[in-house]
Design an enzyme around this catalytic site. Structure first.
Site, PDB file in Angstrom:
ATOM      1  N   CYS A  86     -16.061   0.035  -9.148  1.00  0.00           N
ATOM      2  CA  CYS A  86     -15.156  -1.122  -9.128  1.00  0.00           C
ATOM      3  C   CYS A  86     -15.572  -2.116  -8.037  1.00  0.00           C
ATOM      4  CB  CYS A  86     -13.725  -0.650  -8.891  1.00  0.00           C
ATOM      5  SG  CYS A  86     -12.551  -2.014  -8.902  1.00  0.00           S
ATOM      6  N   CYS A  90     -10.478  -2.231  -2.113  1.00  0.00           N
ATOM      7  CA  CYS A  90      -9.244  -1.565  -1.671  1.00  0.00           C
ATOM      8  C   CYS A  90      -9.635  -0.375  -0.771  1.00  0.00           C
ATOM      9  CB  CYS A  90      -8.443  -1.085  -2.875  1.00  0.00           C
ATOM     10  SG  CYS A  90      -8.311  -2.341  -4.175  1.00  0.00           S
ATOM     11  N   CYS A  93      -9.428   3.393  -1.749  1.00  0.00           N
ATOM     12  CA  CYS A  93      -9.801   3.839  -3.097  1.00  0.00           C
ATOM     13  C   CYS A  93     -11.212   4.425  -3.201  1.00  0.00           C
ATOM     14  CB  CYS A  93      -9.658   2.681  -4.074  1.00  0.00           C
ATOM     15  SG  CYS A  93      -9.954   3.213  -5.779  1.00  0.00           S
ATOM     16  N   CYS A 161       0.971   4.130 -20.974  1.00  0.00           N
ATOM     17  CA  CYS A 161       0.922   3.281 -19.783  1.00  0.00           C
ATOM     18  C   CYS A 161      -0.558   3.058 -19.486  1.00  0.00           C
ATOM     19  CB  CYS A 161       1.583   3.995 -18.603  1.00  0.00           C
ATOM     20  SG  CYS A 161       1.425   3.088 -17.042  1.00  0.00           S
TER      21      CYS A 161
HETATM   22  N1  SAM Z   1      -8.135  -0.893 -10.818  1.00  0.00           N
HETATM   23  C1  SAM Z   1      -6.803  -1.008 -11.186  1.00  0.00           C
HETATM   24  C2  SAM Z   1      -5.940  -1.579 -10.083  1.00  0.00           C
HETATM   25  O1  SAM Z   1      -6.217  -1.380  -8.913  1.00  0.00           O
HETATM   26  O2  SAM Z   1      -4.955  -2.250 -10.416  1.00  0.00           O
HETATM   27  C3  SAM Z   1      -6.184   0.283 -11.697  1.00  0.00           C
HETATM   28  C4  SAM Z   1      -6.555   1.605 -11.063  1.00  0.00           C
HETATM   29  S1  SAM Z   1      -6.068   1.814  -9.371  1.00  0.00           S
HETATM   30  C5  SAM Z   1      -6.873   3.318  -8.931  1.00  0.00           C
HETATM   31  C6  SAM Z   1      -4.332   2.210  -9.489  1.00  0.00           C
HETATM   32  C7  SAM Z   1      -3.563   2.456  -8.217  1.00  0.00           C
HETATM   33  O3  SAM Z   1      -3.877   3.737  -7.705  1.00  0.00           O
HETATM   34  C8  SAM Z   1      -3.825   1.540  -7.039  1.00  0.00           C
HETATM   35  O4  SAM Z   1      -3.140   0.337  -7.135  1.00  0.00           O
HETATM   36  C9  SAM Z   1      -3.298   2.351  -5.886  1.00  0.00           C
HETATM   37  O5  SAM Z   1      -1.946   2.018  -5.640  1.00  0.00           O
HETATM   38  C10 SAM Z   1      -3.413   3.794  -6.374  1.00  0.00           C
HETATM   39  N2  SAM Z   1      -4.410   4.535  -5.564  1.00  0.00           N
HETATM   40  C11 SAM Z   1      -5.749   4.395  -5.600  1.00  0.00           C
HETATM   41  N3  SAM Z   1      -6.347   5.200  -4.711  1.00  0.00           N
HETATM   42  C12 SAM Z   1      -5.353   5.888  -4.090  1.00  0.00           C
HETATM   43  C13 SAM Z   1      -5.332   6.863  -3.061  1.00  0.00           C
HETATM   44  N4  SAM Z   1      -6.455   7.297  -2.475  1.00  0.00           N
HETATM   45  N5  SAM Z   1      -4.140   7.354  -2.684  1.00  0.00           N
HETATM   46  C14 SAM Z   1      -3.010   6.922  -3.257  1.00  0.00           C
HETATM   47  N6  SAM Z   1      -2.959   5.999  -4.219  1.00  0.00           N
HETATM   48  C15 SAM Z   1      -4.116   5.467  -4.634  1.00  0.00           C
HETATM   49 FE1  SF4 Z   2     -10.753  -0.952  -7.985  1.00  0.00          FE
HETATM   50 FE2  SF4 Z   2      -9.690   1.144  -6.826  1.00  0.00          FE
HETATM   51 FE3  SF4 Z   2      -8.937  -1.276  -6.092  1.00  0.00          FE
HETATM   52 FE4  SF4 Z   2      -8.238  -0.341  -8.541  1.00  0.00          FE
HETATM   53  S1  SF4 Z   2      -7.579   0.444  -6.558  1.00  0.00           S
HETATM   54  S2  SF4 Z   2      -9.016  -2.360  -8.017  1.00  0.00           S
HETATM   55  S3  SF4 Z   2     -10.037   0.907  -8.990  1.00  0.00           S
HETATM   56  S4  SF4 Z   2     -10.983  -0.395  -5.843  1.00  0.00           S
END
Ligand code: SAM
Ligand code: SF4
Ligand code: DTB
Length: 359
Positions: A86, A90, A93, A161
């Protein structure tokens, strides 16, 4: 008035359609009731966080009982349909290209694999199947591919979802037309702390996606992550933002950060389970009719901490042995805890859940 509307037992954001399927108007119960507020001040939210724990818990559980069966919990299962690579940054992530987490990256899964995973989830008691893709924002083609997955999973008798990143109005509409029940898009944290966590998209971008989803008549799943080194004021700020949206999200996932080696937040300051429970309590009080999901982070929580979350008004979880890329408690562990607590999974097929989607 409030009581009579509650008795109607219809989904508060159901988009009513006539016989030809044309959308007529969004039926928004929360705008008709006086019990739901959208004007929370930060100081009020903070004051809730600061109450003695027993008082806060008592209020949250009382609010919860007004709107839900306290012994029923909704079960969703997650599947990562497109993993890693991605472009967003973030800091929590494992799927961002900016961090080396040793993740097994894969493209969009074939439909047969997704349908099989949905069947397994249903057999394990899930009522909703959530598909996540590590995209900043899907292309038109990708949205069409996901729409096909949504139709296939709907055909298995599960609610659907998806979480795919940012959406425009037309892409949201395409997913709505496929029968998508929920779109997950988190605000993640307070507007003030947001810039410390993500720099590749703005808070306003997220609010715009939520508006596109809402306007398309899809139910909103929106929450955040705690334990990222934020202050209590930031946690209050996140919940204030969620509760002051034009309409409360139907589903509010509260994630405890899952620390993944290689991500910048791997070493960030954790919060105590008690502070996490307080966050659940305040979510329940601010958004009384929303499902509050005890989301990521359960794997590292004791049975007792999870039990306190249910007492605080959490009434939804992710079940299944994986979240997207990280482990979740085994089904058997969850079953044992539910048995000890006398909790039963919410069965949307047979029960008139107050928040059952009618799309
Ligand atoms: N990429 C898309 C987005 O960010 O909108 C969808 C997938 S993203 C992994 C979905 C959500 O997972 C993120 O918005 C975040 O809130 C949650 N998330 C991701 N990594 C995480 C982590 N290590 N611990 C807790 N929540 C996490
Ligand atoms: Fe990409 Fe992870 Fe951020 Fe979702 S949460 S936009 S998968 S970096
Ligand atoms: C949400 O709020 N939490 C889920 C779901 N929505 C998509 C994701 C949690 C991800 C935890 C880290 C991982 O497994 O990659």
């Amino acid at each position: 008035m409030t009581a009579r509307i509650a008795e109607l037992n219809v989904y508060p954001v159901a988009t009513l359609r006539d016989k030809s399927g044309v959308r007529r108007f969004p039926f928004r119960i929360d705008q008709l009731t006086s019990s739901l507020r959208h004007d929370w001040q930060k100081a009020e939210v903070l004051a809730l966080f600061e109450r003695p724990f027993n008082d806060l818990m008592y209020e949250a559980q009382s609010v919860h009982r007004e709107h839900f069966d306290p012994n029923k919990v909704q079960l969703s299962t997650l599947l990562s349909i497109k993993t890693g690579g991605c472009p967003e940054d973030c800091k929590y992530c494992p799927q961002s290209v900016h961090f080396d987490t040793g993740l097994d990256v894969h493209g969009l899964l074939p439909i047969e694999d997704v349908v099989q995973a949905a069947r397994n989830a249903r057999a394990d008691g899930a009522s909703r199947f959530c598909m996540g893709a590590a995209w900043r924002s899907p292309t038109e083609r990708q949205v069409e591919q996901v729409a096909e997955l949504v139709r296939a999973v709907n055909d298995e008798g599960l609610e659907t979802c998806v979480t795919l990143g940012m959406l425009s109005d037309d892409k949201a509409q395409c997913l709505a037309d496929a029968g998508l029940a929920y779109y997950n898009h988190n605000l993640d944290t307070s507007p003030e702390y947001y810039g410390d966590i993500i720099t590749t998209r703005t808070y306003q971008d997220r609010l715009d996606t939520l508006a596109a989803v809402r306007d398309a008549g899809i139910n909103v799943c929106c929450g955040g992550i705690v334990g990222m080194g934020e202050s209590r004021e930031d946690r209050a700020g996140l919940l204030q933002q969620l509760a002051n949206l034009p309409q409360h999200p139907e589903s509010v996932p509260i994630n405890m950060l899952v620390r993944v080696e290689g991500t910048p937040l791997n070493e960030s300051a954790a919060i105590s389970n008690i502070e996490f429970v307080r966050t659940v309590c305040v979510s329940r009080i601010l958004m009384p009719r929303s499902f509050v999901r005890l989301s990521a982070g359960r794997k590292d929580m004791s049975d007792e901490a999870q039990a306190l979350c249910y007492l605080a008004g959490a009434n939804s979880i992710f079940c299944g042995e994986r979240l997207l890329t990280t482990p979740n408690p085994e089904n058997e562990e969850d079953r044992l805890l539910f048995d000890q607590l006398g909790i039963e999974p919410l069965d949307i097929a047979t029960e008139e859940a107050p928040f059952r989607a009618v799309l």
